[in-house]
Design an enzyme around this catalytic site. Structure first.
Site, PDB file in Angstrom:
ATOM      1  N   HIS A  14       0.859  -1.200   0.000  1.00  0.00           N
ATOM      2  CA  HIS A  14       0.000   0.000   0.000  1.00  0.00           C
ATOM      3  C   HIS A  14       0.885   1.238   0.000  1.00  0.00           C
ATOM      4  CE1 HIS A  14      -3.763   2.100   1.955  1.00  0.00           C
ATOM      5  NE2 HIS A  14      -3.086   2.936   1.182  1.00  0.00           N
ATOM      6  N   HIS A 194      -9.695   1.120  -0.931  1.00  0.00           N
ATOM      7  CA  HIS A 194      -9.595   1.774   0.368  1.00  0.00           C
ATOM      8  C   HIS A 194     -10.984   1.724   1.003  1.00  0.00           C
ATOM      9  CE1 HIS A 194      -5.820   3.245  -1.126  1.00  0.00           C
ATOM     10  NE2 HIS A 194      -5.621   4.092  -0.137  1.00  0.00           N
ATOM     11  N   GLU A 197     -11.006   3.523   6.326  1.00  0.00           N
ATOM     12  CA  GLU A 197      -9.890   4.375   6.789  1.00  0.00           C
ATOM     13  C   GLU A 197     -10.514   5.399   7.739  1.00  0.00           C
ATOM     14  OE1 GLU A 197      -8.039   6.717   3.704  1.00  0.00           O
ATOM     15  OE2 GLU A 197      -6.339   7.300   4.971  1.00  0.00           O
ATOM     16  N   ASP A 275       1.744   4.051   2.710  1.00  0.00           N
ATOM     17  CA  ASP A 275       0.696   4.921   2.166  1.00  0.00           C
ATOM     18  C   ASP A 275       1.288   6.060   1.329  1.00  0.00           C
ATOM     19  OD1 ASP A 275      -1.973   5.441   1.681  1.00  0.00           O
ATOM     20  OD2 ASP A 275      -2.397   6.353   3.625  1.00  0.00           O
ATOM     21  N   ASP A 276       1.680   7.159   1.983  1.00  0.00           N
ATOM     22  CA  ASP A 276       2.240   8.335   1.280  1.00  0.00           C
ATOM     23  C   ASP A 276       3.468   8.799   2.064  1.00  0.00           C
ATOM     24  OD1 ASP A 276      -0.027   8.933  -0.740  1.00  0.00           O
ATOM     25  OD2 ASP A 276      -1.060   8.727   1.172  1.00  0.00           O
TER      26      ASP A 276
END
Ligand code: ADE
Ligand code: ZN
Length: 334
Positions: A14, A194, A197, A275-276
């Site tokens: 991810h 997703h 979340e 993730d980021d």
């Protein structure tokens, strides 16, 4: 004894490639492309990375992506991420990209996918890192726009393993994209989404039942629905959890309050991911390190998280077996 995270062979499932764009590269690409950023310096960019929820992050994240124009830009961003993978002992990575963020600015689909794919091929041959690419639809845009994006992707189907769903979750339930995902599966793509979340457990159920996903990205809100947790355990549906992201986006106030250990203890197929990473303060290694410390995870828990990631990967059994052997070697030398 503290588990040795540094040498742990890792699998990432991810990561949004646009979320790996570090401020330094953002500035370099802005200069190369003659684009004016709304920040005076790299430090100012980093200072802007204070988020109160998912949307407050997405607004800044989509603005940052505007420096990406050419195939070389996408290549450079992806290559920088792969070098970080190498430093973190990542053996295999499954990468999301958001074509609509680029095609809606006039960047051709071909430019995006060719730049990313070339870097992934070089990552395999030069760094020994295997990879898969997952096309994500932006859920704040229409289902029709998603369908058009899927059609643009069909000539590149050999580059793609799956389609996914990301962006603003609240108010954009998986059911909105049922027809697109039906078509994607009919075309031979695997599916992920997703869900849970920020959104409710119901969105996780919809992703499973209506989109027939093989994995849930995040999924941490399942905790509010014990019957759903039972189902995730029974069906061994993987959750690609992103601990540092969840704290940065205020899903949990502190990492010590994260439910990853609880879910793992219940038998959910939980994995650790970044993730980021350019926005949330750490790549996968840092996610493992910080979570291990905050939740006091032992060697067995770190091992189980890694087994889960291998099981959840979109790889054939021979490739999984090789990753598993690497992991066993780590387990027996620590
Ligand atoms: N796009 C990039 N990061 C995301 C996240 N954490 N949730 C939803 N969409 C995203
Ligand atoms: Zn994500």
């Amino acid at each position: 004894m503290t588990p040795n995270i540094e040498t742990l062979p890792k699998v990432e499932l991810h990561i949004h490639i646009e979320g790996s764009l570090e401020p330094e590269l953002m500035f370099a690409l802005a200069e190369r492309n003659g684009i004016q950023l709304p920040y005076a310096s790299v430090e100012e960019v980093r200072q802007a990375y204070q988020f109160s929820n998912l949307q407050s992050f997405l607004d800044i994240y989509y603005a940052g992506a505007c420096v990406l124009l050419t195939a070389q830009d996408f290549y450079d961003m992806t290559w920088a991420y792969l070098l970080r993978c190498q430093a973190d002992q990542v053996r295999h990575t499954e990468i999301f990209f958001d074509p609509q963020t680029h095609t809606d600015r006039g960047v051709p689909f071909a430019t995006v996918i060719e730049g990313i794919s070339q870097a992934l091929r070089d990552g395999e041959t030069q760094l020994g890192i295997s990879s898969r690419l997952i096309l994500c639809f932006l859920r704040h845009l229409s289902a029709e726009a998603a369908m058009q994006t899927l059609e643009q992707a069909l000539p590149y189907r050999d580059h793609l393993i799956a389609v996914g769903l990301d962006s603003s979750e609240t108010g954009h339930p998986p059911e909105k994209f049922q027809a697109v995902f039906d078509r994607a599966r009919a075309e031979g793509f695997l599916t992920v989404a997703h869900a849970g979340e920020e959104g409710p457990p119901e969105y996780i159920r919809q992703a499973l039942d209506l989109l027939q996903v093989k994995r849930i990205d995040h999924g941490v809100q399942c905790i509010h629905d014990p019957a759903l947790v039972d189902r995730l355990v029974a069906e061994q549906i993987p959750l690609t959890v992103c601990p540092l992201s969840n704290v940065k986006l205020c899903v949990f106030d502190r990492l010590e309050q994260h439910n990853l250990k609880q879910l793992l203890g219940r038998g959910v197929c939980v994995t650790v991911n970044s993730d980021d990473p350019a926005y949330f303060g750490g790549y996968i290694g840092e996610n493992f390190r910080a979570t291990q410390q905050a939740l006091n995870l032992d060697q067995e828990a770190i091992y189980q998280l890694s087994v889960n990631a291998i099981n959840a990967a979109f790889l054939d059994s021979a490739a999984k077996h090789k990753l598993q052997q690497d992991l066993e070697a780590w387990r027996h030398t620590h």
